[in-house]
Design a protein around this motif. Structure first.
Motif, PDB file in Angstrom:
ATOM      1  N   VAL A 196       1.021  -1.153  -0.060  1.00 44.60           N
ATOM      2  CA  VAL A 196       0.042  -0.059  -0.036  1.00 44.60           C
ATOM      3  C   VAL A 196       1.087   1.137  -0.009  1.00 44.60           C
ATOM      4  N   ASP A 197       0.486   2.206  -0.424  1.00 44.37           N
ATOM      5  CA  ASP A 197       0.972   3.513  -0.552  1.00 44.37           C
ATOM      6  C   ASP A 197       0.573   4.473   0.380  1.00 44.37           C
ATOM      7  N   ALA A 198      -0.545   4.418   0.855  1.00 51.56           N
ATOM      8  CA  ALA A 198      -1.188   5.187   1.892  1.00 51.56           C
ATOM      9  C   ALA A 198      -2.207   4.412   2.825  1.00 51.56           C
ATOM     10  N   VAL A 199      -2.619   5.096   3.894  1.00 50.73           N
ATOM     11  CA  VAL A 199      -3.439   4.262   4.893  1.00 50.73           C
ATOM     12  C   VAL A 199      -4.541   5.202   5.167  1.00 50.73           C
ATOM     13  N   ALA A 200      -5.955   4.857   5.175  1.00 51.31           N
ATOM     14  CA  ALA A 200      -6.963   5.257   5.907  1.00 51.31           C
ATOM     15  C   ALA A 200      -7.685   4.715   7.015  1.00 51.31           C
ATOM     16  N   ILE A 201      -7.831   5.300   8.132  1.00 53.32           N
ATOM     17  CA  ILE A 201      -8.146   4.664   9.356  1.00 53.32           C
ATOM     18  C   ILE A 201      -9.579   5.232   9.818  1.00 53.32           C
ATOM     19  N   CYS A 202     -10.614   4.497   9.803  1.00 54.37           N
ATOM     20  CA  CYS A 202     -11.813   4.948  10.180  1.00 54.37           C
ATOM     21  C   CYS A 202     -12.769   4.141  11.188  1.00 54.37           C
ATOM     22  N   GLY A 203     -13.096   4.845  12.247  1.00 52.59           N
ATOM     23  CA  GLY A 203     -13.690   4.417  13.371  1.00 52.59           C
ATOM     24  C   GLY A 203     -15.068   4.562  13.391  1.00 52.59           C
ATOM     25  N   VAL A 204     -16.041   3.738  13.941  1.00 49.06           N
ATOM     26  CA  VAL A 204     -17.509   3.867  14.160  1.00 49.06           C
ATOM     27  C   VAL A 204     -17.553   5.222  15.443  1.00 49.06           C
ATOM     28  N   PHE A 205     -17.893   6.179  14.968  1.00 50.11           N
ATOM     29  CA  PHE A 205     -18.346   7.347  15.864  1.00 50.11           C
ATOM     30  C   PHE A 205     -16.985   7.764  16.295  1.00 50.11           C
ATOM     31  N   LEU A 223      -6.933  10.135   8.808  1.00 45.92           N
ATOM     32  CA  LEU A 223      -7.842   9.772  10.039  1.00 45.92           C
ATOM     33  C   LEU A 223      -9.184  10.394   9.791  1.00 45.92           C
ATOM     34  N   SER A 224     -10.278   9.452   9.674  1.00 45.08           N
ATOM     35  CA  SER A 224     -11.597   9.882   9.067  1.00 45.08           C
ATOM     36  C   SER A 224     -12.036  10.948   9.807  1.00 45.08           C
ATOM     37  N   HIS A 225     -11.910  11.293  11.405  1.00 37.27           N
ATOM     38  CA  HIS A 225     -12.601  12.117  12.041  1.00 37.27           C
ATOM     39  C   HIS A 225     -12.181  13.568  11.600  1.00 37.27           C
ATOM     40  N   GLY A 271     -22.391  10.056   9.579  1.00 37.53           N
ATOM     41  CA  GLY A 271     -22.323   8.932   8.410  1.00 37.53           C
ATOM     42  C   GLY A 271     -21.157   8.177   8.165  1.00 37.53           C
ATOM     43  N   PHE A 272     -21.132   6.960   8.670  1.00 33.84           N
ATOM     44  CA  PHE A 272     -20.089   6.072   8.758  1.00 33.84           C
ATOM     45  C   PHE A 272     -19.421   5.997   7.456  1.00 33.84           C
ATOM     46  N   LEU A 273     -20.148   5.367   6.473  1.00 30.87           N
ATOM     47  CA  LEU A 273     -19.853   4.972   5.226  1.00 30.87           C
ATOM     48  C   LEU A 273     -19.405   6.157   4.158  1.00 30.87           C
ATOM     49  N   PRO A 274     -19.978   7.041   4.331  1.00 26.09           N
ATOM     50  CA  PRO A 274     -19.717   8.299   3.327  1.00 26.09           C
ATOM     51  C   PRO A 274     -18.260   8.971   4.173  1.00 26.09           C
ATOM     52  N   ARG A 275     -18.186   9.083   5.511  1.00 18.68           N
ATOM     53  CA  ARG A 275     -16.822   9.331   6.005  1.00 18.68           C
ATOM     54  C   ARG A 275     -15.874   8.501   5.445  1.00 18.68           C
ATOM     55  N   GLU A 276     -15.879   7.149   5.684  1.00 22.54           N
ATOM     56  CA  GLU A 276     -15.038   5.986   5.332  1.00 22.54           C
ATOM     57  C   GLU A 276     -14.597   6.316   3.843  1.00 22.54           C
ATOM     58  N   ASN A 277     -15.625   6.762   2.910  1.00 21.94           N
ATOM     59  CA  ASN A 277     -15.392   6.970   1.361  1.00 21.94           C
ATOM     60  C   ASN A 277     -14.539   7.922   1.348  1.00 21.94           C
TER      61      ASN A 277
END
Length: 520
Positions: free
Chosen positions: A147-156, A182-184, A190-196
């Motif tokens: 991977v070239d980059a990482v995304a981290i997404c947690g519920v709430f 970091l998704s926050h 909205g969890f999935l839109p934030r993850e996207n």
């Protein structure tokens, strides 16, 4: 003395530039063809400005760049980084995998590797599941080199970001200096839109890196490497190169936003509808208090639903390079194809063989005459095609309205020169001076912003104290980014009770902005 500033906007067809003095008076503008790289078009635009004005490079103190490169990368599915997604949510969200509703070609372009691990919070801030350090470190080791980059997404995580920050620390310790989103910091509710949105942001790192390095090379080649360089973002304000590297997704939509800001500045109107016509599209937006109105809905980017801030824009496939063809009955078909930056070689007015909107306008004698010949196309056909385009514009203007109150329509962008000073259903159409470079002027006059968007427990006895604290946090963020403290003001404040959450949970959002300090 560094009294002057240069604004540059790189579009799909043209690269526009403008030079302004210390009083923000436009001295000169330039328009050159966009090149495949950032460097060529930007360098040519700067050289044109300096040679035409005679202003010395040493007298330029600021350079601002607006770019569509990130938007184009997503739309064209090109140059996107390989992303590793760590979802802190297991096992609560296993039923819906990442990229569930993504277009197949875009999902393939990011080559996502993902893992759902323990973590996340309940809606009231209680821990949903504990992080397991060994689990996260093991995932990071599996991703090494893949991977070239990482995304981290947690519920709430927008309620409590502690787990995302801890996971980031462990991944950096395993993988070394890798870009992590970091998704926050990106999206909101909205969890999935934030993850996207987080995945897209991570995928755009290389593209933004090339934009920033290309901009720096162009400044160096034009002897402007001493200037303070800033990047335009999609809310009409500016950010440093370092912030742009971290949040490249915030540049998506900055082209139309720059044009809206420029339109407000050039016309002196703070509330208006703006129609920005380029070589490929006509973007229609709304000005409110001099800033672009932000979309209140989830935004679709390249077929992906996201929830980060974006200007409320209606884009029509209508521009100077729009290709005009016929259907089986001989009726005109408008686009959606465009010759783009090849207008000067493929359009009939320049000796080419492709009929474009520029050719239609020339035959009818409407707007600015360009090119070196008049195409041999029946005027009746051209009239029907042009009427169809005007109806599309009128419909777009009507769609962007929120009420029936009269508002002026401001025409900007090089392609707007093809249109008359009237649009059906409007009371007033304004075409200000330097309208063709409104996008470059818009980024040049950009303010510096600060923003806070947080969910808090709001109790009556500490309400004012909580609001003051968050307001001050937003103000300090703007000052840290280079805003003059004396000019920072609150542009937007939202105070939204979330009745479905316990404990008087309230979403608080402050948006502030101030004028840029030239020697910040």
């Amino acid at each position: 003395m560094t009294a002057y500033r240069i604004g540059i906007d790189v579009g799909g067809t043209n690269t526009d530039a403008a030079i302004l003095d210390e009083n923000l008076r436009c001295i000169a503008t330039a328009k050159v063809s966009t090149t495949d790289d950032v460097f060529g078009g930007v360098r040519a635009a700067i050289n044109t400005l300096l040679s035409e004005t005679g202003i010395a490079a040493r007298d330029i103190g600021l350079a601002m760049l607006g770019t569509t490169h990130c938007t184009n990368a997503i739309v064209e599915r090109k140059r996107l980084q390989r992303v590793g997604l760590l979802r802190l949510a297991g096992p609560a969200t296993a039923a819906v995998p990442p990229l569930a509703n993504w277009p197949e070609d875009l999902a393939a372009a990011v080559a996502l590797k993902w893992q759902i691990v323990g973590g996340g919070y309940e809606y009231d801030g209680r821990i949903l599941s504990q992080l397991v350090e060994d689990e996260i470190r093991a995932v990071a080791r599996e991703w090494r080199g893949n991977v070239d980059a990482v995304a981290i997404c947690g519920v709430f995580s927008n309620i409590n970001s502690e787990q995302e920050c801890l996971a980031e620390q462990w991944i950096l310790e395993e993988l070394g200096p890798i870009s992590i989103t970091l998704s926050h910091r990106i999206g909101s509710l909205g969890f999935l839109p934030r993850e996207n949105a987080s995945i897209l942001n991570a995928a755009l790192g290389e593209v933004m890196g090339d934009v920033i390095s290309g901009f720096a090379e162009a400044l160096k080649a034009t002897k402007l490497d001493h200037v303070r360089a800033l990047i335009g973002q999609n809310d009409g304000t500016l950010m440093s190169a370092d912030v742009a590297r971290t949040f490249p997704v915030l540049t998506i939509g900055c082209g139309p936003t720059n044009s809206l800001k420029g339109a407000a500045f050039l016309s002196g109107r703070k509330d208006a509808i703006v129609v920005d016509v380029g070589g490929t599209t006509a973007d229609i937006g709304m000005l409110s208090k001099g800033f672009p109105r932000q979309s209140a809905l989830a935004v679709d980017i390249g077929g992906v639903r996201t929830n980060f801030r974006m200007p409320d824009i209606i884009s029509l496939a209508v521009g100077g390079g729009t290709v005009i063809t016929k259907d089986s009955t001989g009726e005109p078909v408008i686009g959606p194809q465009s010759v783009g930056y090849r207008l000067t070689t493929e359009a009939m007015v320049f000796g080419g063989k492709t009929l474009t909107l520029t050719d239609i306008s020339t035959v009818l004698g409407v707007g600015l005459r360009i090119g070196n010949c008049v195409p041999d196309v029946p005027a009746t056909f051209c009239s029907r095609a042009f009427d169809s385009v005007l109806k599309r514009l009128a419909t777009g203007v009507d769609r962007i309205r929120t009420n029936a109150a009269p508002l002026p329509v401001i025409l900007v962008g090089g392609g707007s020169a093809l249109f008359p000073d009237h649009i059906d259903g409007t009371d007033e159409v304004i075409r200000p001076a330097n309208f063709g470079a409104a996008n470059a002027i818009g980024v040049a006059i950009g303010d510096v912003s600060g923003e806070v968007d947080r969910i808090v427990t709001m109790r009556d006895e500490i309400r004012e104290q909580t609001l003051a604290s968050l307001r001050n946090e937003a103000i300090q963020a703007a000052i840290l980014a280079g805003a003059d403290p004396a000019t920072v003001e609150v542009l937007e404040q939202e105070d939204i009770p979330l009745s479905y959450l316990p404990g008087n949970a309230t979403r608080i959002r402050f948006k502030v902005a101030g004028r840029l300090l030239s020697r910040a």
